[in-house]
Design a protein around this motif. Structure first.
Motif, PDB file in Angstrom:
ATOM      1  N   GLY A 187       7.208 -11.235   2.150  1.00 24.89           N
ATOM      2  CA  GLY A 187       6.138 -10.308   1.777  1.00 24.89           C
ATOM      3  C   GLY A 187       6.778  -9.053   1.229  1.00 24.89           C
ATOM      4  O   GLY A 187       7.944  -8.774   1.531  1.00 24.89           O
ATOM      5  N   GLN A 188       6.029  -8.275   0.449  1.00 21.81           N
ATOM      6  CA  GLN A 188       6.597  -7.028  -0.076  1.00 21.81           C
ATOM      7  C   GLN A 188       6.921  -6.087   1.077  1.00 21.81           C
ATOM      8  O   GLN A 188       7.843  -5.297   0.995  1.00 21.81           O
ATOM      9  CB  GLN A 188       5.584  -6.345  -1.018  1.00 21.81           C
ATOM     10  CG  GLN A 188       5.809  -6.664  -2.480  1.00 21.81           C
ATOM     11  CD  GLN A 188       5.209  -8.008  -2.846  1.00 21.81           C
ATOM     12  OE1 GLN A 188       4.209  -8.412  -2.275  1.00 21.81           O
ATOM     13  NE2 GLN A 188       5.812  -8.697  -3.777  1.00 21.81           N
ATOM     14  N   ASN A 189       6.144  -6.189   2.142  1.00 22.39           N
ATOM     15  CA  ASN A 189       6.340  -5.295   3.288  1.00 22.39           C
ATOM     16  C   ASN A 189       5.900  -6.056   4.539  1.00 22.39           C
ATOM     17  O   ASN A 189       4.834  -5.786   5.089  1.00 22.39           O
ATOM     18  CB  ASN A 189       5.488  -4.037   3.051  1.00 22.39           C
ATOM     19  CG  ASN A 189       5.679  -3.014   4.126  1.00 22.39           C
ATOM     20  OD1 ASN A 189       6.623  -3.092   4.919  1.00 22.39           O
ATOM     21  ND2 ASN A 189       4.780  -2.053   4.195  1.00 22.39           N
TER      22      ASN A 189
ATOM     23  N   ASN B 181       0.827  -1.225   0.000  1.00 19.75           N
ATOM     24  CA  ASN B 181       0.000   0.000   0.000  1.00 19.75           C
ATOM     25  C   ASN B 181       0.853   1.264   0.000  1.00 19.75           C
ATOM     26  O   ASN B 181       0.344   2.355   0.203  1.00 19.75           O
ATOM     27  CB  ASN B 181      -0.876   0.052   1.277  1.00 19.75           C
ATOM     28  CG  ASN B 181      -1.864  -1.086   1.335  1.00 19.75           C
ATOM     29  OD1 ASN B 181      -2.113  -1.745   0.335  1.00 19.75           O
ATOM     30  ND2 ASN B 181      -2.430  -1.323   2.514  1.00 19.75           N
ATOM     31  N   ASN B 182       2.161   1.130  -0.172  1.00 18.66           N
ATOM     32  CA  ASN B 182       3.030   2.270   0.107  1.00 18.66           C
ATOM     33  C   ASN B 182       3.226   3.263  -1.035  1.00 18.66           C
ATOM     34  O   ASN B 182       3.488   4.430  -0.798  1.00 18.66           O
ATOM     35  CB  ASN B 182       4.398   1.772   0.577  1.00 18.66           C
ATOM     36  CG  ASN B 182       4.320   1.294   2.003  1.00 18.66           C
ATOM     37  OD1 ASN B 182       3.588   1.864   2.798  1.00 18.66           O
ATOM     38  ND2 ASN B 182       5.027   0.233   2.326  1.00 18.66           N
ATOM     39  N   PHE B 183       3.175   2.805  -2.247  1.00 18.82           N
ATOM     40  CA  PHE B 183       3.328   3.684  -3.405  1.00 18.82           C
ATOM     41  C   PHE B 183       4.574   4.571  -3.323  1.00 18.82           C
ATOM     42  O   PHE B 183       4.477   5.802  -3.424  1.00 18.82           O
ATOM     43  CB  PHE B 183       2.068   4.541  -3.619  1.00 18.82           C
ATOM     44  CG  PHE B 183       0.891   3.712  -4.052  1.00 18.82           C
ATOM     45  CD1 PHE B 183       0.693   3.404  -5.392  1.00 18.82           C
ATOM     46  CD2 PHE B 183       0.004   3.189  -3.109  1.00 18.82           C
ATOM     47  CE1 PHE B 183      -0.379   2.612  -5.783  1.00 18.82           C
ATOM     48  CE2 PHE B 183      -1.064   2.397  -3.499  1.00 18.82           C
ATOM     49  CZ  PHE B 183      -1.253   2.114  -4.843  1.00 18.82           C
ATOM     50  N   CYS B 184       5.713   3.972  -3.108  1.00 19.86           N
ATOM     51  CA  CYS B 184       6.965   4.725  -3.237  1.00 19.86           C
ATOM     52  C   CYS B 184       6.996   5.251  -4.680  1.00 19.86           C
ATOM     53  O   CYS B 184       6.585   4.539  -5.609  1.00 19.86           O
ATOM     54  CB  CYS B 184       8.170   3.827  -2.974  1.00 19.86           C
ATOM     55  SG  CYS B 184       8.133   3.157  -1.307  1.00 19.86           S
ATOM     56  N   ALA B 185       7.475   6.486  -4.838  1.00 18.73           N
ATOM     57  CA  ALA B 185       7.275   7.182  -6.116  1.00 18.73           C
ATOM     58  C   ALA B 185       7.906   6.468  -7.311  1.00 18.73           C
ATOM     59  O   ALA B 185       7.466   6.638  -8.436  1.00 18.73           O
ATOM     60  CB  ALA B 185       7.839   8.595  -6.002  1.00 18.73           C
TER      61      ALA B 185
HETATM   62  S1  SF4 Z   1       7.218  -2.686  -2.730  1.00 18.60           S
HETATM   63 FE1  SF4 Z   1       8.677  -1.623  -1.405  1.00 18.60          FE
HETATM   64  S2  SF4 Z   1       9.576  -0.053  -2.741  1.00 18.60           S
HETATM   65 FE2  SF4 Z   1       7.666  -0.750  -3.747  1.00 18.60          FE
HETATM   66  S3  SF4 Z   1       6.065   0.659  -3.040  1.00 18.60           S
HETATM   67 FE3  SF4 Z   1       6.058  -1.095  -1.648  1.00 18.60          FE
HETATM   68  S4  SF4 Z   1       7.443  -0.456   0.036  1.00 18.60           S
HETATM   69 FE4  SF4 Z   1       7.818   0.924  -1.675  1.00 18.60          FE
END
Ligand code: SF4
Length: 433
Positions: free
Chosen positions: A186-188, A144-148
């Motif tokens: 997991g992705q996060n 859910n983080n949407f790093c740019a």
């Molecule tokens: S997968 Fe990692 S780098 Fe990509 S948006 Fe999520 S936290 Fe950010």
């Protein structure tokens, strides 16, 4: 994540008596599990598709079915089929549950037609090769983080956590098969949160606690997790880690950059000060813990001073190793539209400085470990010398040891006597279990 997912797809195939083809020309099924994180990874897949397209057009070519799965399948969907006629099925990451049904159709010579509106995402179980002692256990999926700069939330979708019961079932099964070390994936992972519908939630620290308690007396002695986001790694999770020696004293904590301006532009939602605070907290709770990280250089607007701050952060933290990249714009991400792109030559020059510093830190840290007595998990035979075995320490260091004394899948105590490249050598094994 892709390694674990490829293994799970292989397991489905093996259970249905499919076997690896001898060569490309004689395969009945081609399954391309793709990654979208970097443009170069996608380029490789496009090249592979062109190759299979040419193969199918050859006179008297062996007939085969081609499936594209993974993030690129999610991102491009049917566009892949429009561009390459060789693509028979596109199976995005949330459509994995369809795989057995696609195979049913292939095995009966039919064409699979998906009539489900939205197939539910299914967590895959681990696939173990004979004599494998380390396994991945997916605990959550999506981000859910949407790093740019990142395409992952668009191709993997929002975070979905797996139920603790299903995670524990898989871990118990792995223990029965003789697995000694697991990595929760997991992705996060830190934002793991499973709700059971009555407003009670299991968060990452509780999950860690439960796994540690339930594996305490069994064969699984080491637990790792991957990847950790500094914004979501809590003091509670650190306390659970510190309380249970079963958690390896190594953590991959992605920093990405050392400048607050760039971290904000990247939408990472922590500062360099917070990152350094976390490192200090982890070191205070587990003094011998080692760190690894990801570093992304050359983000739009990065100045020389931003780079200097990254080098300073590396000096303060001293990572054992790092995955280091320079930024490449990814269409569909927020950063794609950003002005002030850094010229290619400057990105390369800055990345070279980061890599040089990391190499120096790695050598210094490894040198300082010479002579230490450590525990390692014996993983297999050394590629260079069949009389020697290779193992990994809980700090994620490779060590070569005399083969005659070791057994695969056993934990050994040894002294890190010398260092060649980034691999330690141990003269003898002191004891094992
Ligand atoms: S997968 Fe990692 S780098 Fe990509 S948006 Fe999520 S936290 Fe950010």
């Amino acid at each position: 994540m892709n390694t674990a997912e490829s293994a799970a797809l292989t397991l489905v195939l093996k259970e249905r008596a499919w076997e690896p083809a001898l060569d490309r020309e004689h395969s009945d099924l081609v399954l391309l599990n793709t990654c979208s994180v970097r443009a170069t990874a996608e380029q490789r897949v496009l090249g592979r598709l062109a190759l299979y397209e040419a193969l199918r057009k050859k006179p008297a070519a062996h007939p085969f079915t081609l499936i594209v799965t993974g993030c690129m399948a999610s991102r491009l969907g049917e566009k892949l089929r429009e561009r390459f006629s060789v693509v028979d099925y596109v199976m995005g990451t949330s459509a994995r549950a369809l795989f057995p049904r696609i195979l049913d159709a292939i095995e009966s010579g039919q064409r699979f037609v998906n009539d489900d509106e939205k197939p539910a995402f299914a967590f895959s179980s681990s696939h173990l090769e004979e004599g494998q002692f380390r396994a991945f256990v997916p605990i959550m999926h999506g981000c859910n983080n949407f790093c740019a700069y990142c395409i992952v939330p668009y191709v993997r979708g929002p975070e979905v956590s797996r139920s603790p019961a299903s995670i524990m079932d898989e871990i118990h099964l792995l223990a029965e098969k003789g697995v000694r070390e697991i990595t929760l994936l997991g992705q996060n992972v830190n934002s793991y949160c499973w709700g059971n519908g009555d407003n009670t939630f299991v968060e990452f620290p509780e999950l860690l606690e439960r796994i540690a308690r339930e594996t305490e007396q069994g064969p699984i002695r080491w637990i790792r997790f991957l990847s950790s986001h500094p914004k979501d790694l809590s003091s509670r999770a650190i306390a659970v880690m510190a309380a249970h020696p079963t958690f390896c004293r190594h953590i991959h904590l992605c920093v990405q950059h050392g400048s607050n301006a760039i971290l904000a532009a990247m939408n990472r939602r922590y500062t360099r000060e917070r990152y350094l605070e976390l490192v200090a907290e982890l070191r205070s709770a587990m003094p011998d813990i080692t760190f690894s990280t990801d570093i992304l250089i050359g983000f739009p607007g990065e100045t020389e001073s931003d780079l200097e701050q990254t080098l300073e952060l590396m000096d303060s933290t001293r990572f054992l190793y790092a995955y280091m990249y320079h930024y490449n714009p990814r269409e569909g991400t927020a950063a794609f539209e950003l002005p002030n792109r850094i010229p290619e030559s400057i990105k390369r020059e800055r990345l070279a400085r980061v890599i040089a510093l990391q190499k120096q830190h790695t050598v210094e840290l490894l040198q300082s470990r010479r002579g230490k007595q450590v525990k390692a998990l014996v993983e297999g035979v050394s590629r260079r010398n069949a009389d020697e075995f290779i193992g990994r320490t809980e700090h994620d260091e490779m060590v070569v040891m005399p083969g005659r004394q070791a057994r695969f899948g056993s934990f050994v105590e040894l002294t890190l006597s010398s260092l060649k490249g980034n691999t330690f050598r141990a003269k003898e094994i002191l004891c094992y279990d």
